[in-house]
Every structure is written in C-alpha cells, then in structure tokens.
Design an enzyme around this catalytic site. Sequence first.
Site, PDB file in Angstrom:
ATOM      1  N   GLU A  35       0.833  -1.208   0.000  1.00 54.98           N
ATOM      2  CA  GLU A  35       0.000   0.000   0.000  1.00 54.98           C
ATOM      3  C   GLU A  35       0.869   1.261   0.000  1.00 54.98           C
ATOM      4  OE1 GLU A  35      -3.209   0.690  -0.258  1.00 54.98           O
ATOM      5  OE2 GLU A  35      -3.629  -1.418  -0.632  1.00 54.98           O
ATOM      6  N   CYS A 190     -11.350   2.811 -15.509  1.00 56.00           N
ATOM      7  CA  CYS A 190     -11.669   4.234 -15.380  1.00 56.00           C
ATOM      8  C   CYS A 190     -10.357   5.012 -15.265  1.00 56.00           C
ATOM      9  CB  CYS A 190     -12.556   4.447 -14.152  1.00 56.00           C
ATOM     10  SG  CYS A 190     -13.350   6.054 -14.138  1.00 56.00           S
ATOM     11  N   CYS A 197     -14.981   3.092 -20.971  1.00 53.64           N
ATOM     12  CA  CYS A 197     -16.350   2.995 -20.441  1.00 53.64           C
ATOM     13  C   CYS A 197     -17.089   1.796 -21.017  1.00 53.64           C
ATOM     14  CB  CYS A 197     -17.110   4.286 -20.731  1.00 53.64           C
ATOM     15  SG  CYS A 197     -16.293   5.720 -20.023  1.00 53.64           S
ATOM     16  N   CYS A 200     -16.826  -0.972 -18.640  1.00 54.08           N
ATOM     17  CA  CYS A 200     -17.070  -0.654 -17.230  1.00 54.08           C
ATOM     18  C   CYS A 200     -18.386  -1.267 -16.726  1.00 54.08           C
ATOM     19  CB  CYS A 200     -17.111   0.871 -17.072  1.00 54.08           C
ATOM     20  SG  CYS A 200     -17.450   1.366 -15.386  1.00 54.08           S
ATOM     21  N   CYS A 206     -23.525   5.680 -14.739  1.00 56.86           N
ATOM     22  CA  CYS A 206     -22.460   6.663 -14.506  1.00 56.86           C
ATOM     23  C   CYS A 206     -22.878   8.014 -15.095  1.00 56.86           C
ATOM     24  CB  CYS A 206     -21.161   6.183 -15.140  1.00 56.86           C
ATOM     25  SG  CYS A 206     -19.861   7.427 -15.057  1.00 56.86           S
TER      26      CYS A 206
HETATM   27  S1  SF4 Z   1     -18.515   4.618 -17.129  1.00 53.32           S
HETATM   28 FE1  SF4 Z   1     -17.993   6.108 -15.585  1.00 53.32          FE
HETATM   29  S2  SF4 Z   1     -17.047   4.965 -13.957  1.00 53.32           S
HETATM   30 FE2  SF4 Z   1     -17.080   3.659 -15.739  1.00 53.32          FE
HETATM   31  S3  SF4 Z   1     -15.121   3.977 -16.782  1.00 53.32           S
HETATM   32 FE3  SF4 Z   1     -16.541   5.400 -17.697  1.00 53.32          FE
HETATM   33  S4  SF4 Z   1     -16.314   7.256 -16.515  1.00 53.32           S
HETATM   34 FE4  SF4 Z   1     -15.409   5.625 -15.299  1.00 53.32          FE
END
Ligand code: SF4
Length: 366
Positions: A35, A190, A197, A200, A206
């Site tokens: 960490e 992200c 995205c 994601c 989002c």
């Molecule tokens: S959808 Fe939103 S949270 Fe997901 S990668 Fe894109 S910007 Fe990031």
Amino acid sequence: MNAFSKQVLAWYAKFGRKNLPWQKKKTLYSVWLSEIMCQQTQVATVIPYFERFMQRFPDIQTLAAASQDEVLHLWTGLGYYARGRNLHKAAQQIRDQHNGQFPTQFEDVVALPGIGRSTAGAILSSVLNQPYAILDGNVKRVLTRYFALSGWTGKKAIETQLWALAESLTPQDKVADYNQVMMDLGAMVCTRTKPKCELCPVAQDCKAHALHRELDFPTKKPKKKIPEKQAYFIVFRKEEAVWLEQRPSVGLWGGLWCFPQVETHMQDYIAQSVTNPALISTQVGISFKHTFSHFHLYITPVVVSLTPQVHLKVENQLAEQDKGRWYALDQSAKLGLAAPMLKIINELRENDIIRKVTPHHGEVKR
Ligand code: SF4
C-alpha cells in the site's frame, strides 16, 4: 448489498487482479508495504521494488533492525522518500509498542507514521476483511465520475463528501474484494486520460458517462505555476570514487546521500578552482530537469577531478566537515541515493565522463 457493489464485485470475479505479489500470501506486513509503495506509483513499477524489499526485510523485526541507509538504498528510484523513512519509523514503533505485531485496531494503525485513513482501511479490509472504506486516487476518480461530482478533491468539503459516498457504497461483507475492485477499476478501466467505459460494469448509471464528460472529473487542481530552481552539484572525483554527503533527515531528499550542492559550503572552493584550472580538472555536465511536486529543479553536475597536487588539500577540507564519504563507482555501497545523483553516477560508470557542455564553466543548456 447495493447494486453498485454487486456490479463491481461481479466484474472483479471475472477480470480483477488476483495475482499481484502481495496478494499471494497476504500478511498485514506485506499488504502494508504494498500500500505504501503503490501510493503515487504504478503497480508495474512497484513490483520489483516490493520483491527486493520483501526478500531483504521479510518481516517487521528485520525492517525495524535495519539502518535507515539500507532502507533508503532499497527505495532508491521509487521517489517520495518520506514513505521509506516513515515505513522504517513505523516498523520500529510496532516493535517497541506492539511487541512486533502489526496492530489490528484501526486507531492503532492510523497512529503509525505514514498511514492515513485510506491506507489503514485498505490494510485492515484486505487482510482481515474489516469493513473500512478506502479513498485513494483511483477510488476518487471512479466516484467523482460516477456521481459527476465537481470540485477539487483536495478541498476538505469535497473530500468529506467523497468519504460519505465511499462509506455508503462499501459493503459489510466481501469488503476485501470490493476495495480491491475499486482500485482495479480506477487503474484498469476508469483510467485518467482514456477511460474504457465500454468495459465498465457501472457505465449504465455513470453520470459523467451519460453526459459525455468523463474527463471533466475529477476536477483538476487549480493551476499554480510551478517555480523553477537551479542547483549545481559538485562531483569530487578521486580516481574511481566520488564524494557523497548525507542530507539532513528533514527537508529535500532527507537522509539521502547526494553530491555537495555548490551554493552551500563549496562555492568558494569551486570558484577558486575555476580560476586556476591548471590545478584541477573541472567539467560541467549538461543540466537536466528533475520535477518535484512543488518545483522543477535544473541540476547541473560539475565534475571536479582531483589531481595529485590538490588531492590532499581537498581531501582534508572534505574530511573536516565529517559528514561525507567516498563512494566507489565500481561497487554499490548500500546507501540511499537521490534519483538524480544515481543518474549522474550511472553516467560516470557507463561513460566514465559526464557529457560536456564546455571544458570549464559555460552557459548551462536546458
Ligand atoms: S462509465 Fe464512468 S465509472 Fe465507468 S469507466 Fe466510464 S467514466 Fe469511469
């Protein structure tokens, strides 16, 4: 469990990182070390440092018993050396106050040098599944985008809001996996400049994505022009050795070994040497830039090769100050070196000389 956690945990099961060196045989010590090393540093850079460190200091006792020099030597090149100094101090504190066992209570962990709220939460959740939220740079990026939260995250009010959001989303169970996936999402999907995205798991809800404003979050820190400074470092060279001095433990490169900086005590000597080049060979290297968080430093190495006529005089002068040592170029003594010093030493090792600007003091090129 809330929908957000379910979605990211399902993604974690398929795509999350599960084979990083510190994930294999997790202990509070190894996770703590990882960490700290991963703060402000990418995982790929950290891995070899982590492995070398664990090999040399396999447990808290060994780390606490080591010299600061050796700890900083293994940290050389990783940057942000306060992390290494604090790690060492914290190991000694654990030895003295916790019988050498890494504490398991949040209050005790967060009281150790170099460990803040997020790092303490990351360690305790990762190893002991204690339900603490984390809020590192990766998590801040995911959350500010997901909620389209404006405002610089360094501001107290924004940070408080983010902590509240992080806590509200962190599940009570599977917290180790949840915190890991939040870091993975920030690092792998992200990302700062090119978020993926389409991959994601939370894209559907989002807000930044819906607004096509992913890159507007997190809000950038208000820009201040970073000042530029200059420093000359004098590389006294005696055959195959160079003179290094240890910096005071606080301040820039605290506790690390550097060449003497010319603005300080050696300026007169150098000025004199330049006016009398017959006695000494002086070579000015090309200056290079080293960037700190709060300023750019243009570093110019000046190699002063000591000829037999002046050898003794300079040696006595250096020895009188009683804070330096000769460092053999052909062997690496275990000293913590500031990265730009290592760069100069490597250049001397590889090319024997520093790339020249002019034979004696000339214009510094940038
Ligand atoms: S959808 Fe939103 S949270 Fe997901 S990668 Fe894109 S910007 Fe990031």
